[in-house]
Design an enzyme around this catalytic site. Structure first.
Site, PDB file in Angstrom:
ATOM      1  N   GLU A 118     -49.520  11.789  22.242  1.00 29.53           N
ATOM      2  CA  GLU A 118     -50.645  10.156  21.857  1.00 29.53           C
ATOM      3  C   GLU A 118     -50.909  11.084  20.814  1.00 29.53           C
ATOM      4  O   GLU A 118     -50.820  12.177  20.001  1.00 29.53           O
ATOM      5  CB  GLU A 118     -51.528  11.039  22.776  1.00 29.53           C
ATOM      6  CG  GLU A 118     -53.000  10.660  22.182  1.00 29.53           C
ATOM      7  CD  GLU A 118     -53.954  10.403  23.330  1.00 29.53           C
ATOM      8  OE1 GLU A 118     -53.691  10.664  24.478  1.00 29.53           O
ATOM      9  OE2 GLU A 118     -54.809   9.915  23.807  1.00 29.53           O
TER      10      GLU A 118
ATOM     11  N   ASN B 181     -55.083   0.748  28.246  1.00 24.17           N
ATOM     12  CA  ASN B 181     -55.357   2.004  29.022  1.00 24.17           C
ATOM     13  C   ASN B 181     -57.003   1.983  28.868  1.00 24.17           C
ATOM     14  O   ASN B 181     -57.348   2.049  28.447  1.00 24.17           O
ATOM     15  CB  ASN B 181     -54.607   3.020  27.461  1.00 24.17           C
ATOM     16  CG  ASN B 181     -55.154   4.729  27.925  1.00 24.17           C
ATOM     17  OD1 ASN B 181     -54.633   5.381  29.192  1.00 24.17           O
ATOM     18  ND2 ASN B 181     -56.507   5.563  27.753  1.00 24.17           N
ATOM     19  N   GLU B 182     -56.946   2.746  30.511  1.00 18.65           N
ATOM     20  CA  GLU B 182     -57.804   3.127  31.412  1.00 18.65           C
ATOM     21  C   GLU B 182     -59.554   2.060  30.636  1.00 18.65           C
ATOM     22  O   GLU B 182     -60.016   2.829  29.910  1.00 18.65           O
ATOM     23  CB  GLU B 182     -58.338   4.627  30.721  1.00 18.65           C
ATOM     24  CG  GLU B 182     -57.785   5.884  31.204  1.00 18.65           C
ATOM     25  CD  GLU B 182     -58.037   7.490  30.970  1.00 18.65           C
ATOM     26  OE1 GLU B 182     -59.136   7.772  30.399  1.00 18.65           O
ATOM     27  OE2 GLU B 182     -57.275   7.355  31.796  1.00 18.65           O
TER      28      GLU B 182
ATOM     29  N   TYR C 130     -55.611  14.097  37.076  1.00 23.93           N
ATOM     30  CA  TYR C 130     -56.357  15.683  36.043  1.00 23.93           C
ATOM     31  C   TYR C 130     -56.574  16.078  37.424  1.00 23.93           C
ATOM     32  O   TYR C 130     -57.283  15.737  37.451  1.00 23.93           O
ATOM     33  CB  TYR C 130     -56.834  14.958  34.537  1.00 23.93           C
ATOM     34  CG  TYR C 130     -56.704  15.002  33.351  1.00 23.93           C
ATOM     35  CD1 TYR C 130     -55.554  15.042  32.748  1.00 23.93           C
ATOM     36  CD2 TYR C 130     -56.648  13.399  33.656  1.00 23.93           C
ATOM     37  CE1 TYR C 130     -54.416  14.449  31.602  1.00 23.93           C
ATOM     38  CE2 TYR C 130     -56.157  12.208  32.512  1.00 23.93           C
ATOM     39  CZ  TYR C 130     -54.979  12.920  31.344  1.00 23.93           C
ATOM     40  OH  TYR C 130     -54.439  12.660  30.619  1.00 23.93           O
TER      41      TYR C 130
ATOM     42  N   GLU D  57     -50.399   8.888  33.437  1.00 24.75           N
ATOM     43  CA  GLU D  57     -51.261  10.091  33.272  1.00 24.75           C
ATOM     44  C   GLU D  57     -51.376  11.464  33.962  1.00 24.75           C
ATOM     45  O   GLU D  57     -51.874  11.094  35.065  1.00 24.75           O
ATOM     46  CB  GLU D  57     -52.563  10.199  32.228  1.00 24.75           C
ATOM     47  CG  GLU D  57     -52.193   9.820  30.810  1.00 24.75           C
ATOM     48  CD  GLU D  57     -53.527   9.156  29.861  1.00 24.75           C
ATOM     49  OE1 GLU D  57     -54.651  10.027  30.207  1.00 24.75           O
ATOM     50  OE2 GLU D  57     -53.427   8.518  29.181  1.00 24.75           O
TER      51      GLU D  57
ATOM     52  N   GLN E  21     -50.199  16.121  27.913  1.00 25.33           N
ATOM     53  CA  GLN E  21     -49.027  15.653  27.370  1.00 25.33           C
ATOM     54  C   GLN E  21     -47.841  16.017  26.786  1.00 25.33           C
ATOM     55  O   GLN E  21     -47.880  18.221  26.964  1.00 25.33           O
ATOM     56  CB  GLN E  21     -49.750  15.193  25.573  1.00 25.33           C
ATOM     57  CG  GLN E  21     -50.575  14.177  25.439  1.00 25.33           C
ATOM     58  CD  GLN E  21     -51.750  14.065  25.643  1.00 25.33           C
ATOM     59  OE1 GLN E  21     -52.116  15.004  26.224  1.00 25.33           O
ATOM     60  NE2 GLN E  21     -53.217  12.995  25.612  1.00 25.33           N
TER      61      GLN E  21
HETATM   62  O1  AHR Z   1     -54.722  12.310  27.800  1.00 23.46           O
HETATM   63  C1  AHR Z   1     -56.300  12.665  26.992  1.00 23.46           C
HETATM   64  C2  AHR Z   1     -56.921  11.615  27.685  1.00 23.46           C
HETATM   65  O2  AHR Z   1     -57.098  11.361  28.623  1.00 23.46           O
HETATM   66  C3  AHR Z   1     -56.364   9.878  27.644  1.00 23.46           C
HETATM   67  O3  AHR Z   1     -55.958   9.599  26.349  1.00 23.46           O
HETATM   68  C4  AHR Z   1     -56.830   9.426  28.553  1.00 23.46           C
HETATM   69  O4  AHR Z   1     -55.971   7.613  28.197  1.00 23.46           O
HETATM   70  C5  AHR Z   1     -57.473   9.804  29.252  1.00 23.46           C
HETATM   71  O5  AHR Z   1     -59.156   9.630  29.657  1.00 23.46           O
END
Ligand code: AHR
Length: 507
Positions: free
Chosen positions: A45, A192-193, A259, A315, A364
């Site tokens: 990214e 995305n999101e 996450y 992600e 990432q």
């Molecule tokens: O990975 C960091 C961010 O986390 C990404 O840009 C986004 O898609 C997510 O919220």
């Protein structure tokens, strides 16, 4: 039949074969699903030092490079066989206008990266550079189109520019910019999101917009991926699946992001300094992912019983606080044995759900969040997570073997978690690989493996990722502390034999 049993273990205190309380039954003859190599995917990214510094240094840099792309990073990535690379974001994708990043570099506009740190983005790394990078590392590209602030025309033209061989203004532009043949990129995300940084949309609104974008993003018959909601948002999933159900040709994948925050969103726990409380909650919050994933899969099974739509976990990873003194908008964090353990948990979970999970991309791959690689000027570090990806290469496109794990608990205060995580596969040569992970910070585990449905083993071996302390990490200018070590090899192991490892025994 030549069979090699490789016991890939994480954490030095995983001991295999002494007690009977932890038992894994593997049915070597019952494998049906393939573990897609795309589960071992990555993400780049325009964020912090991921693109600039991590991949791209420019042709005039003193750092050895190929057309501006770091040679050391390319070489390191080749070691882990990166299957797919997602780009340009993330949140950045919904601010990105691809035409800013093609053509002569001195004519590309500089813009502000409004999402990540408010820094200048000079657009010197654009579509051609990204696809060149993918060719150098041997990865399939996966491009995320801008739905939040872009137009249908812009997205459709990007697909045409990249994929079409017919004569058109976009293909002529591509040729003028130095690329005669189309790249034929298969994987495209449609936003995305979109529930958040990608436009703060409702699921209804997004589903309609998705169909509109997807209808016109069609050059080269792309595999199009719809944005998921937040990880516990089942209503979003249901709405998107329901509203696209009659448009089967428009949707091939559905995205899921997860996450691990040590104690929840906004937590300030450091990547390298943590207590057992932090460790336990990191494991606990990682394991929550499986339950979320399964609920989204259940909805997909309901709306897509033929299992046509892939779940794309594009992600995932640990999100800790940034390293002291670094830009908070750059999300730069170190990576310890704790990251190796959670990477192994995530990958075991994805492997075991390979029927529906067709791709996953850790966030990432360089210099941001749970990175494989860290760079500082001309220096490079391979993190503990890198070594998990290297160890797990054996599962790429192998047949998933059904596995049943019975184990004791990892106890912390009045809470418990299952202590062992595992997955197993058989590769095209009939070699069986078992990956094991003991999540207990304090206690070793013995595991008995009951390997059923196979002939006598002719050979077995094991390797381990280990270090003296759970917060050990690999650092610039220092010898590596965390790496893969060979645990044992044996030419005579069979189901009844055990291998003495000087205090550690493996069956
Ligand atoms: O990975 C960091 C961010 O986390 C990404 O840009 C986004 O898609 C997510 O919220």
């Amino acid at each position: 039949l030549f069979l090699l049993l490789v016991l890939s273990t994480i954490l030095m205190n995983v001991v295999v074969g002494q007690e009977k309380s932890n038992r894994i039954v593997i049915n070597a003859d019952l494998g049906k699903e393939t573990i897609s190599k795309f589960i071992y995917g990555h993400f780049a990214e325009h964020l912090g030092y991921c693109i600039y510094g991590g991949i791209y240094v420019g042709e005039d840099s003193n750092i050895p490079n190929t057309r501006g792309i770091r040679n050391d990073v390319v070489d390191a990535l080749k070691e882990i066989a990166p299957s797919v690379m997602r780009w340009p974001g993330g949140c950045f994708a919904d601010t990105y206008h691809w035409k800013d990043g093609v053509g002569p570099k001195d004519q590309r506009p500089s813009i502000v990266n409004v999402t990540w740190g408010g820094v200048t983005e000079d657009n010197s790394f654009g579509t051609h550079e990204f696809l060149d990078f993918c060719e150098l590392i041997g990865a399939e590209p996966y491009i995320c189109a801008n739905v939040g602030s872009g137009t249908v025309q812009e997205a459709a033209e990007w697909v045409e520019y990249v994929n079409s061989s017919a004569k058109s203004p976009m293909t002529e532009l591509r040729k003028k910019n130095g690329r005669e043949e189309p790249w034929k990129v298969k994987y495209w995300a449609v936003g995305n999101e979109s529930w958040g940084c990608g436009g703060n949309m409702t699921p209804d609104y997004y589903a309609d917009l998705y169909k509109r974008f997807s209808t016109y993003m069609r050059a080269g018959r792309p595999y199009r991926v719809a944005s998921g909601g937040t990880d516990p948002d089942f209503e979003w999933t249901e709405t998107v699946l329901k509203k696209t159900q009659k448009f089967r040709n428009l949707i091939q994948g559905y995205s899921f992001h997860y996450y691990t925050f040590c104690h929840g969103w906004g937590d300030k726990t450091a990547a390298t300094k943590f207590t057992e409380n932090d460790w336990f909650h990191t494991m606990k919050n990682t394991l929550v992912m499986e339950e979320r994933l399964e609920r989204h899969i259940a909805l997909m099974d309901e709306y897509d019983p033929q299992n046509r739509i892939g779940l794309i976990a594009d992600e995932w990873g640990n999100w800790f606080t940034v390293e002291p003194g670094t830009n908070p908008g750059f999300l730069y964090q170190q990576n310890t044995v704790r990251d190796a353990v959670t990477a192994s948990l995530y990958l075991n979970i994805f492997n075991n759900h390979a029927r529906r999970v067709k791709m996953a991309n850790i966030a990432q791959f360089v210099n941001v969040l749970q990175a494989m690689i860290l760079t500082k000027d001309e220096q490079i570090v391979k993190t503990p997570t890198f070594y998990v990806f290297k160890m797990y290469k054996v599962h790429h496109d192998a047949t998933l073997l059904p596995i049943d794990v019975s184990c004791d608990d990892y106890k912390y205060e009045d809470m418990t978690l299952p202590s062992i995580s595992a997955s197993a596969s058989k590769d095209k040569d009939g070699v069986i690989h078992v990956s094991l992970c003991n999540i207990d910070m304090n206690k070793s585990r013995s595991v008995e493996i009951d390997l059923r449905g196979t002939d006598k083993l002719s050979k077995s071996s094991g390797e381990i990722i280990t270090s003296a302390k759970e917060n050990d990490f690999n650092d610039f200018g220092q010898p590596e502390k965390v790496n893969i070590c060979l645990l044992y090899t044996s030419d005579a192991a069979d189901e009844e034999d055990s291998v003495d490892l000087g205090g550690r025994r493996i069956i």
